[in-house]
Design an enzyme around this catalytic site. Structure first.
Site, short mmCIF file in Angstrom:
data_model
loop_
_atom_site.label_atom_id
_atom_site.label_comp_id
_atom_site.label_asym_id
_atom_site.label_seq_id
_atom_site.Cartn_x
_atom_site.Cartn_y
_atom_site.Cartn_z
N HIS A 169 0.82 -1.21 0.00
CA HIS A 169 0.00 0.00 0.00
C HIS A 169 0.85 1.26 0.00
O HIS A 169 0.41 2.31 -0.46
CB HIS A 169 -0.92 0.02 1.22
CG HIS A 169 -1.82 -1.16 1.33
ND1 HIS A 169 -2.87 -1.39 0.46
CD2 HIS A 169 -1.82 -2.21 2.19
CE1 HIS A 169 -3.48 -2.52 0.80
NE2 HIS A 169 -2.86 -3.03 1.84
N HIS A 206 5.64 6.48 6.91
CA HIS A 206 5.27 6.08 5.56
C HIS A 206 4.84 7.31 4.79
O HIS A 206 4.69 8.39 5.37
CB HIS A 206 4.16 5.02 5.58
CG HIS A 206 2.89 5.51 6.19
ND1 HIS A 206 2.60 5.40 7.54
CD2 HIS A 206 1.81 6.16 5.65
CE1 HIS A 206 1.42 5.94 7.79
NE2 HIS A 206 0.92 6.42 6.66
#
EC number: 4.2.1.1
Length: 312
Positions: free
Chosen positions: A88, A115
């Site tokens: 993802h 992230h």
């Protein structure tokens, strides 16, 4: 008889219930061979009313003098982080547990990972937006309450501030040499579930804007931006963007893939903006608030008024 009953129940189930429960972003729905739950179908708390990200209307933010400076611990320590493609996003695992306190937070929080979210378009890759303006990327440093500081764990696992995320916008600008070890690591993890280690040590402070600008931020209560979208996040969205060169930004979309076959480039991994509802967004009370417009633009009306008054 039981087998027949089970088949009848499955046949009567709505298409969403029969679809793969694996969640995905809107861009992944387009390939005909992809079966996944798009953002409108995400499960868990994702359809609740205290969700993230949001559009921050700066004129409607409320000054909170309690939102002071952060205290950063371990943010200056260089480390060769483990970098992961989790299917993802690209995730950096912060094994040595840097931590934060202050900044209006109720306790100390330990960093667990960072992230990013991004797009090929330089104005479509951030999840949060300022007055409708989006950026090329957004970086999230995710922290959890330090164990032993939350009181009774069973009572606090549902607390609305169990997780603290520091969010930074990323804009197209000059090359950022401090980000280069992360950018270079992307070539080693094109497919999901691949890991590598940075070839060069980097500190969290290396990745952030200058420390003085970290006094200026917005604060609100919301959720994780990926399933199960738990509503237990205290968000800090900093005003000053990080600058990366366009080539560094595009490397994320070019080198990473959502699938093992490397047919679907990992890009536009962005959740749509959610309704703020009745929530209030606060802004830090540090003096010298960063200006949304250049100083000459803001001074022009004032100078015009002074000129008119002088002529009278």
């Amino acid at each position: 008889m039981r087998l027949l009953l089970a088949l009848l129940v499955l046949a009567a189930a709505p298409p969403q219930a029969r679809a793969a429960s694996h969640w995905c972003y809107q861009i992944q729905v387009k390939p005909s061979n992809y079966t996944c739950l798009e953002p409108d179908e995400w499960e868990g708390s994702c359809q609740n009313n205290r969700q993230s990200p949001v559009n921050i209307v700066t004129a409607k933010t409320q000054l909170d003098p309690n939102l002071g400076r952060f205290s950063f611990s371990g943010y200056n320590m260089k480390h060769q982080w483990v970098v992961q493609n989790n299917g993802h996003t690209v995730m950096v695992l912060l094994e040595n547990k840097p931590s934060i306190a202050g900044g209006g937070l109720s306790t100390r929080y330990q960093a667990t990972q960072l992230h990013l979210h991004w797009s090929r378009a330089m104005d479509r890759g951030s999840e949060h937006s300022f007055d409708g303006e989006r950026f090329a990327m957004e970086m999230h440093i995710v922290h959890e309450k330090e164990k032993g500081l939350s009181g009774n764990a069973s009572q606090n696992q549902f607390a609305e501030d169990e997780i603290a995320v520091l969010a930074f916008m990323v804009e197209d600008g000059s090359k950022n040499v401090n980000f280069q070890p992360l950018v270079e690591a992307l070539s080693d993890i094109p497919r999901p579930n691949m890991n590598t280690t940075m070839k060069e040590g980097v500190s969290l402070f290396d990745l952030l804007p200058e420390e003085e600008s970290l006094r200026h931020y917005f604060r609100y209560l919301g959720s994780l931006t990926t399933p199960t979208c738990d509503e237990k996040v205290v968000w800090t969205v900093f005003q000053k963007p990080i600058q990366l060169h366009r080539d560094q930004i595009l490397a994320f979309s070019q080198k990473l893939f959502y699938d093992d076959q490397q047919k679907v480039n990992m890009t536009d991994n962005v959740r749509p903006v959610q309704s703020l509802g009745q929530r209030q967004v606060f802004r830090s009370g540090a003096p010298g608030l960063l200006l949304a417009q250049p100083l000459p633009t803001l001074l022009a009306p004032v100078l015009a008024c002074l000129t008119v008054g002088f002529l009278r």
